[in-house]
Design an enzyme around this catalytic site. Sequence first.
Site, PDB file in Angstrom:
ATOM      1  N   GLY A  34       0.809  -1.211   0.000  1.00  0.00           N
ATOM      2  CA  GLY A  34       0.000   0.000   0.000  1.00  0.00           C
ATOM      3  C   GLY A  34       0.842   1.259   0.000  1.00  0.00           C
ATOM      4  O   GLY A  34       2.016   1.236  -0.366  1.00  0.00           O
ATOM      5  N   LEU A  36       0.476   3.674  -2.096  1.00  0.00           N
ATOM      6  CA  LEU A  36       0.859   3.550  -3.498  1.00  0.00           C
ATOM      7  C   LEU A  36       1.398   4.858  -4.064  1.00  0.00           C
ATOM      8  O   LEU A  36       0.925   5.946  -3.746  1.00  0.00           O
ATOM      9  CB  LEU A  36      -0.346   3.099  -4.329  1.00  0.00           C
ATOM     10  CG  LEU A  36      -1.006   1.785  -3.899  1.00  0.00           C
ATOM     11  CD1 LEU A  36      -2.179   1.465  -4.816  1.00  0.00           C
ATOM     12  CD2 LEU A  36      -0.007   0.636  -3.874  1.00  0.00           C
ATOM     13  N   HIS A  40       4.372   1.939  -7.991  1.00  0.00           N
ATOM     14  CA  HIS A  40       3.382   0.872  -7.934  1.00  0.00           C
ATOM     15  C   HIS A  40       2.447   0.917  -9.152  1.00  0.00           C
ATOM     16  O   HIS A  40       2.113  -0.120  -9.731  1.00  0.00           O
ATOM     17  CB  HIS A  40       2.529   1.002  -6.670  1.00  0.00           C
ATOM     18  CG  HIS A  40       3.284   0.871  -5.391  1.00  0.00           C
ATOM     19  ND1 HIS A  40       3.496   1.930  -4.550  1.00  0.00           N
ATOM     20  CD2 HIS A  40       3.870  -0.196  -4.806  1.00  0.00           C
ATOM     21  CE1 HIS A  40       4.172   1.526  -3.488  1.00  0.00           C
ATOM     22  NE2 HIS A  40       4.416   0.240  -3.619  1.00  0.00           N
TER      23      HIS A  40
END
Length: 285
Positions: A34, A36, A40
């Site tokens: 996560g 992000l 990503h």
Amino acid sequence: MQTVHALNPLRQTVERLRAAAKEGTKLALVPTMGALHEGHLTLVRRAKELADLVAVSIFVNPRQFGPNEDLDAYPRQMERDSRLLEAEGVALLWAPDVTAMYPEGYATNIAVSGVSDGLCGADRPGHFDGVATVVCKLFNQVRPDIALFGEKDWQQLAVIRRMARDLDLLFPRVDAILGVPIVREADGLAMSSRNAYLSPRQRQSAAVLNVAMRAAIDRLHEGLPAGAVLTELEGVVLAAGFDSIDYAELRDAGSIALLNAPNGNARLFVAARIGGTRLIDNMAV
């Protein structure tokens, strides 16, 4: 985008997605913790080029954090991350909590020797056991056809490839576990969720890491001894405001074996600390 938080709904959702797709449809998995950023999202976009369906996992894995590391402080931005993934056309978000991933009584650990030795494996004991364990579980949970990882964590990529090959996981070929080149900021700093920890002054100093590494590679190409080049690199980074260097080493890109000189398959690996933040980077030599 469908979001699931428990294993049985995950498997049912994957089955429905595959059943609704045409024969031969590929499912790609992008594992993340996560918080992000563009790095990503680059993985997600590459996955969409290679597969018909993309699943992303978000799980802050406690087993890869050491006792004095930043597990509690690690940024968690699920609502924001979910919006970003939906905008990218992701089909499935797998977002388990810790009890879903490691139920009560969980007692299994995967250790990958060799490629996990040295570099971050030496500085963060147990880290790659945690990585290998959670990625093996993610592969078995989602059952993708391909999986994508960023090359910023090059040693991690080597560990995962070795694990998948040794354990006969879903992938018939090692090239089904794909590395995607590092995404960098305009000044060359490798994108990382941990960059958010840097103060404005630290962020300015951090840009020197990329510059120093490129200069070191140029000197290696000129034929200077690796030991002297790496010592000079460390001096430049420390002078820029970093507090310490965990490592600055030449390693073989495949085996992660330590090198005394470039061998045609060498990479330069650096980990350095500035304030409370540990930054890593690597480049082909």
